[in-house]
Design a protein around this motif. Structure first.
Motif, PDB file in Angstrom:
ATOM      1  N   VAL A 277       0.837  -1.200   0.000  1.00  0.00           N
ATOM      2  CA  VAL A 277       0.000   0.000   0.000  1.00  0.00           C
ATOM      3  C   VAL A 277       0.871   1.249   0.000  1.00  0.00           C
ATOM      4  O   VAL A 277       0.515   2.271  -0.598  1.00  0.00           O
ATOM      5  N   PHE A 278       2.014   1.197   0.626  1.00  0.00           N
ATOM      6  CA  PHE A 278       2.936   2.333   0.618  1.00  0.00           C
ATOM      7  C   PHE A 278       3.425   2.618  -0.794  1.00  0.00           C
ATOM      8  O   PHE A 278       3.488   3.764  -1.231  1.00  0.00           O
ATOM      9  N   ASP A 279       3.769   1.553  -1.530  1.00  0.00           N
ATOM     10  CA  ASP A 279       4.298   1.735  -2.878  1.00  0.00           C
ATOM     11  C   ASP A 279       3.224   2.165  -3.865  1.00  0.00           C
ATOM     12  O   ASP A 279       3.484   2.969  -4.762  1.00  0.00           O
TER      13      ASP A 279
ATOM     14  N   GLY B   5      11.284  14.592 -13.075  1.00  0.00           N
ATOM     15  CA  GLY B   5      11.978  13.326 -12.879  1.00  0.00           C
ATOM     16  C   GLY B   5      11.839  12.758 -11.486  1.00  0.00           C
ATOM     17  O   GLY B   5      12.225  11.606 -11.250  1.00  0.00           O
ATOM     18  N   GLY B   6      11.285  13.546 -10.562  1.00  0.00           N
ATOM     19  CA  GLY B   6      11.117  13.053  -9.203  1.00  0.00           C
ATOM     20  C   GLY B   6      10.265  11.804  -9.112  1.00  0.00           C
ATOM     21  O   GLY B   6      10.433  10.990  -8.195  1.00  0.00           O
ATOM     22  N   TYR B   7       9.343  11.633 -10.062  1.00  0.00           N
ATOM     23  CA  TYR B   7       8.496  10.439 -10.046  1.00  0.00           C
ATOM     24  C   TYR B   7       9.306   9.172 -10.295  1.00  0.00           C
ATOM     25  O   TYR B   7       8.879   8.076  -9.938  1.00  0.00           O
ATOM     26  N   MET B   8      10.462   9.309 -10.929  1.00  0.00           N
ATOM     27  CA  MET B   8      11.286   8.137 -11.232  1.00  0.00           C
ATOM     28  C   MET B   8      12.380   7.922 -10.194  1.00  0.00           C
ATOM     29  O   MET B   8      13.240   7.059 -10.367  1.00  0.00           O
TER      30      MET B   8
ATOM     31  N   PHE C 116       5.727  11.343  -3.693  1.00  0.00           N
ATOM     32  CA  PHE C 116       5.969  11.076  -5.104  1.00  0.00           C
ATOM     33  C   PHE C 116       5.433   9.722  -5.548  1.00  0.00           C
ATOM     34  O   PHE C 116       5.042   9.548  -6.703  1.00  0.00           O
ATOM     35  N   ARG C 117       5.377   8.762  -4.647  1.00  0.00           N
ATOM     36  CA  ARG C 117       4.763   7.482  -4.999  1.00  0.00           C
ATOM     37  C   ARG C 117       3.251   7.666  -5.191  1.00  0.00           C
ATOM     38  O   ARG C 117       2.645   7.057  -6.078  1.00  0.00           O
TER      39      ARG C 117
END
Length: 491
Positions: A240-242, A389-392, A426-427
């Motif tokens: 759930v965190f991811d 790029g923070g999402y990656m 960001f996740r």
């Protein structure tokens, strides 16, 4: 029975329905690892009814029991506001991500029952009464509905009755004393694993000669011969965190196969009337009610998108740049215009002549219906730019408890956030814009109330042009009066 609790809702799903996923029949959707998260979310919506009874419940006009207010047939402008508050509370519980939460079809059938006279035309009094009785039944038993209103995509270049020899689209093949027999397929039954009943009603017009395809009815999910084939699950067996959204809000979509299904005649609302098949949607104020629900949810989803964009920008410090502020302001503007449209629809609510029933003003809602497929997809695009790029660059929950934890806590921190909150944020953003669920929701928003192109064109065709044309004509007349010589020469 009064409004159900979450526990009662989950128990109701254990009814032997035929749900198929990845080539296997799912025996219990409440325990299956790819359905359990969404089932629990749905149960949470039912529990909210009891945590906020002043918002979510009202006294049944028939039994006096406390029942869900989204089943209410509004009899005043205040009732419209009350229904809105309940829709909004539920939407905030899932961030506007579940487009087919129970209120969607609760509102639909309340509308149908309120306008039963449209269904009763051309000798269909029995079907209209069946519908009224059914609306009371789902209200008193607090049932969840899914619906399938579109025939499969076989060949859109020909009428539905001609696709694959007419055998694929749902149609009537027989009749007994107590039931009609139907065969074929329909799409797209969103929420199917978590619904109590399946509703079939019009999604598009049909030709006068295609009466056997003109069917409206509702049946339990475990009706013999009824099969649901699900798309891939976007839940997966993940943390759930991811994946905080995918693991809880995948409402699922399915194709429904009707293998000579017997539909009891007291559950049939329309049978063989292609004219009525068109009228019940176009002339029964359906769009007023259902777009009202849909735009309240969309307003909430844009709130979620704006809040997410703001927190990401603030956390990384990019909100000091005017080009980022402009993008944040664009999302807010879409949010505010949606809110204003919903408020306008409630303020302009009116009594339907001769019925004692009230409906929201559909003019701002229709405008929003044409714009929303563009706005929400645009908000997603802006979120991608704001986060960059923070999402990656997001370690998983396993990384955070692994041997590199200290390095992660040092190197993933943000301007005003520790590494844990930055990664978590960001996740959440990635699950909204880039995961499988994010991709599905982007497609859903583009087409769930038909596409923007067709809806915007429809808005033009049905728009009241009286006063705009009157204003232009007045200017033309004034100009003509001031140019008498020129006008005479032209003649």
């Amino acid at each position: 029975m009064p409004a159900r609790t979450g526990k009662q809702f989950l128990e109701g799903l254990k009814d032997g329905r035929e749900i198929w996923l990845n080539g296997e029949k799912v025996e219990d959707v409440t325990e299956h690892p790819l359905f359990k998260g969404a089932a629990q979310t749905m149960a949470r919506l039912f529990d909210l009814q009891h945590e906020h009874p002043d918002i979510m419940l009202y006294d049944s006009p028939d039994t006096g029991d406390k029942v869900g207010i989204t089943h209410m047939i509004p009899r005043s402008k205040e009732d419209i506001y009350r229904i809105h508050r309940a829709i909004k509370l539920w939407a905030e519980a899932h961030g506007g991500l579940m487009g087919r939460s129970p209120d969607y079809l609760n509102v639909t059938f309340a509308c149908f029952a309120a306008n039963a006279d449209v269904w009763a035309r051309r000798g269909n009094e029995r079907g209209a009464q069946n519908l009224v009785n059914y609306q009371k039944y789902i209200r008193e038993n607090d049932l969840v509905l899914t619906h399938s209103i579109i025939n499969p995509q076989v060949d859109r270049s020909v009428p539905e009755a001609e696709q694959a020899g007419g055998e694929v689209s749902l149609h009537k093949v027989g009749e007994t004393e107590d039931a009609i027999i139907v065969r074929g397929a329909r799409m797209l039954a969103t929420l199917a694993p978590f619904a109590d009943e399946l509703a079939v009603y019009p999604g598009s017009d049909i030709r006068p000669q295609d009466g056997k395809y003109a069917l409206c009815f509702s049946i339990p999910m475990n009706t013999p011969g009824l099969k649901f084939i699900c798309r891939d699950s976007y839940t997966k067996e993940r943390s759930v965190f991811d994946y905080p959204l995918s693991t809880r809000f995948d409402e699922m979509d399915a194709v429904v196969i009707f293998d000579d299904v017997h539909v009891p005649k007291d559950r049939v609302f329309l049978d063989g009337d292609p004219i009525g098949y068109t009228e019940v949607i176009g002339q029964g104020y359906w769009r007023n009610y259902i777009i009202f629900q849909a735009m309240t949810r969309a307003w909430t989803k844009l709130e979620f998108a704006f809040g997410l964009a703001h927190k990401i920008a603030e956390t990384t410090g990019v909100n000091v740049y005017d080009h980022i502020q402009e993008k944040l302001g664009e999302i807010w503007s879409m949010l505010e215009m949606t809110r204003s449209g919903v408020v306008s629809a409630m303020a302009g609510a009116f009594e339907i002549e001769g019925k004692g029933v009230w409906a929201p003003d559909d003019r701002p809602l229709l405008a929003l219906r044409g714009l929303m497929p563009k706005w929400i997809t645009r908000a997603v695009e802006l979120l991608k730019i704001i986060g960059g790029g923070g999402y990656m660059l997001t370690p998983s929950e396993a990384d955070l408890v692994g041997p590199l934890k200290n390095d992660i806590m040092k190197y993933y921190q943000a301007r005003n956030s520790d590494a844990l909150r930055r990664i978590q944020l960001f996740r959440l953003g990635w699950d909204f814009i880039g995961s499988e669920l994010g991709g599905r929701n982007d497609l859903y928003e583009r087409f769930y109330l038909s596409d923007s192109f067709r809806m915007t064109a429809l808005n033009y065709r049905i728009a009241d042009k009286t006063n705009p044309v009157k204003i232009v004509d007045r200017f033309l007349e004034e100009t003509l009066k001031e140019s008498k010589l020129l006008a005479a020469e032209v003649k």
